[in-house]
Design a protein around this motif. Structure first.
Motif, PDB file in Angstrom:
ATOM      1  N   THR A  96      34.649  26.673  41.503  1.00 34.76           N
ATOM      2  CA  THR A  96      35.902  26.996  40.830  1.00 34.76           C
ATOM      3  C   THR A  96      36.210  25.989  39.726  1.00 34.76           C
ATOM      4  OG1 THR A  96      36.792  28.075  42.805  1.00 34.76           O
ATOM      5  CG2 THR A  96      38.392  27.315  41.166  1.00 34.76           C
ATOM      6  N   LEU A  97      35.993  24.732  39.995  1.00 36.99           N
ATOM      7  CA  LEU A  97      36.209  23.707  38.979  1.00 36.99           C
ATOM      8  C   LEU A  97      35.284  23.936  37.781  1.00 36.99           C
ATOM      9  CD1 LEU A  97      37.567  21.078  38.065  1.00 36.99           C
ATOM     10  CD2 LEU A  97      35.779  19.852  39.294  1.00 36.99           C
ATOM     11  N   GLY A  98      34.023  24.196  38.050  1.00 36.17           N
ATOM     12  CA  GLY A  98      33.076  24.466  36.971  1.00 36.17           C
ATOM     13  C   GLY A  98      33.451  25.697  36.172  1.00 36.17           C
ATOM     14  N   TRP A  99      33.841  26.759  36.857  1.00 39.23           N
ATOM     15  CA  TRP A  99      34.250  27.992  36.184  1.00 39.23           C
ATOM     16  C   TRP A  99      35.492  27.761  35.337  1.00 39.23           C
ATOM     17  CZ3 TRP A  99      38.734  30.937  36.767  1.00 39.23           C
ATOM     18  CH2 TRP A  99      38.740  32.154  36.099  1.00 39.23           C
ATOM     19  N   ALA A 100      36.454  27.020  35.847  1.00 37.84           N
ATOM     20  CA  ALA A 100      37.692  26.747  35.099  1.00 37.84           C
ATOM     21  C   ALA A 100      37.410  25.960  33.839  1.00 37.84           C
ATOM     22  CB  ALA A 100      38.682  26.004  35.993  1.00 37.84           C
ATOM     23  N   VAL A 101      36.533  24.956  33.934  1.00 38.58           N
ATOM     24  CA  VAL A 101      36.184  24.156  32.757  1.00 38.58           C
ATOM     25  C   VAL A 101      35.450  25.025  31.744  1.00 38.58           C
ATOM     26  CG1 VAL A 101      34.747  22.239  31.947  1.00 38.58           C
ATOM     27  CG2 VAL A 101      36.195  21.949  33.959  1.00 38.58           C
ATOM     28  N   TRP A 102      34.543  25.853  32.200  1.00 38.87           N
ATOM     29  CA  TRP A 102      33.806  26.745  31.313  1.00 38.87           C
ATOM     30  C   TRP A 102      34.745  27.757  30.653  1.00 38.87           C
ATOM     31  CZ3 TRP A 102      32.870  32.087  31.640  1.00 38.87           C
ATOM     32  CH2 TRP A 102      31.968  32.578  30.691  1.00 38.87           C
ATOM     33  N   GLU A 103      35.650  28.341  31.429  1.00 38.14           N
ATOM     34  CA  GLU A 103      36.566  29.359  30.930  1.00 38.14           C
ATOM     35  C   GLU A 103      37.561  28.787  29.913  1.00 38.14           C
ATOM     36  OE1 GLU A 103      37.966  33.301  30.809  1.00 38.14           O
ATOM     37  OE2 GLU A 103      36.252  32.547  31.931  1.00 38.14           O
TER      38      GLU A 103
END
Length: 76
Positions: free
Chosen positions: A66-73
């Motif tokens: 989730t952290l990775g996805w949020a940073v990417w998004e």
């Protein structure tokens, strides 16, 4: 034991809600993240209910993803 089962039930309910909403979003052409997050949360809930440590690891993996996805998004 009661707190663990309550946490597991909450994870399962949240996971099911994410599965339904995420499936709907995917059907509209959106991101599969919410569907996958729902599957991981529900799976974690089941494993925590059974008392296994794998449920904690799965939930931790969900948090990292989730952290990775949020940073990417949002863009770093």
């Amino acid at each position: 034991m009661i707190l663990r089962r309550a946490f597991a039930a909450i994870l399962l309910i949240v996971g099911l809600a994410l599965i339904v909403g995420g499936g709907w979003l995917v059907s509209l052409g959106g991101s599969p993240y919410y569907l996958l997050a729902g599957l991981m949360a529900a799976g974690s809930g089941v494993l925590v209910w059974r008392g296994g440590r794998r449920g904690r690891w799965l939930y931790g993996a969900l948090l990292v993803i989730t952290l990775g996805w949020a940073v990417w998004e949002a863009g770093f």
